[in-house]
Design an enzyme around this catalytic site. Sequence first.
Site, PDB file in Angstrom:
ATOM      1  CG  ASP A  51      10.923 -16.781  -7.957  1.00  0.00           C
ATOM      2  OD1 ASP A  51      12.164 -16.762  -8.098  1.00  0.00           O
ATOM      3  OD2 ASP A  51      10.240 -15.746  -7.897  1.00  0.00           O
ATOM      4  CG  ASP A 105      14.759  -9.281  -2.239  1.00  0.00           C
ATOM      5  OD1 ASP A 105      15.166  -9.470  -3.399  1.00  0.00           O
ATOM      6  OD2 ASP A 105      14.352 -10.197  -1.499  1.00  0.00           O
TER       7      ASP A 105
END
Lengths: 251, 203
Positions: A11, A130
């Site tokens: 990330d 997600d």
Amino acid sequence: MLAKRIIPCLDIKNGETVKGTNFVNLRSAGDPVELGRAYSEQGADELVYLDITASHEGRKTFTDLVQRVAANINIPFTVGGGINELCDVDRMLNAGADKISINSAAIRRPELIDEIANSFGSQVCVVAIDAKLTENGWKCYLNGGRLETERGLFEWAKEACDRGAGEILFTSMNHDGVKAGFADEALAQLSDELSIPVIASGGAGKKEHFRDTFINGKSDAALAASVFHFGEISIPELKQYLHSEGINVRI
Amino acid sequence: MKVAIVDYNAGNIYSVVHALKRLGIDPVLTNSAEELSKADRVIFPGQGHARTTMTSLKEHRLDEIIKGLKQPVLGICVGQQLMCRHSEEGDVDCVGIFDVDVKRFCPTRHDEKVPCMGWNDIRNTKTALFCGFDKPEFVYFVHSYYVPTCQWTIAESDYIQPYSAALHKDNFYATQFHPEKSGSVGERILKNFLNNNDIEKGL
């Protein structure tokens, strides 16, 4: 037979690797290119670079970093974050990315999947989802988990697949950062319902969790971040373990 | 050494460029017959749809130019498929160096997903391209179409059925997998293609 893939996820925020718990409380975890190269040498099968703030801040993705990754790393890598239209995909692929992942932009405008598949082929199009298990079942979220939508995980994944997605990267927000295992029940259902590979994400804490998601979750690949970044699980050991458990991995 | 990469409307040519740069080679990207003929090695990469990429090749007469090359040529992925006779993808006639047809994978079980994407092992490797290979090795594949095993097969892989992971005929070599994305194993293959003297002899 295809090997089950281990995918470290990096990330990226402001050019640095970060990883949080349940999408908040970010901690720095090093230079993305160096980290990627180290993983590649240790036997990672692919890498994912996600610009985690891009979607939220409306920022364009990180072309320079992608070029450096492409120049230095000899395994496939996917980039995501802030990819909203076809020209973003073109820029990322030209910078050397092998695949792109789209998340919020695909839910907002599902035709983007068709456009990418038609222009560049399904194999470059990873649809990242997600989702959180709520009272009303698995619901998809936008903007890195900040915004709930009406879309259900399974119907959206099916639509993405039908529109030409090459892979589904499913992150369970309930499991992410908790280190108690992947969402194997939902993953197995996705795998049964879809005709494309499913990447498990969110929940890796120990080696057994990877075995479980490959067997019980029927996942084709498993993605994790902090357990690798902070050295809690080493990739060579993980692969030896999976091999000893009878799972086909690249060693 | 001068290495030319065939420049046409195919995806992700840059990963091949980067892989060569990591080996100390600065390749030229070109669609010129003259430039291609002057190179010591030619790489014919590919990612994309067979009919679309074949149309792009023909626009610059690259189909004929590639077929006429005398130095070692390495086709990669769709590059390999376009070197065959015909592809089911878009029902298109291809360059025809290898007299074999490209087929679409037909899954027989749900877990046989198409595209075939990921690391698979190759075995029964032959020719100087795989010099130093003495056991099955994993390489990276992304494809929905395949070349059946045939008399030009120099590496086999297995997905749904056995198929050609690499082909060879005279000065033409081709891989279905992506050596430029196959880690250290892929680098060995590229080094063999660039440096092994037997490649010059088409062995």
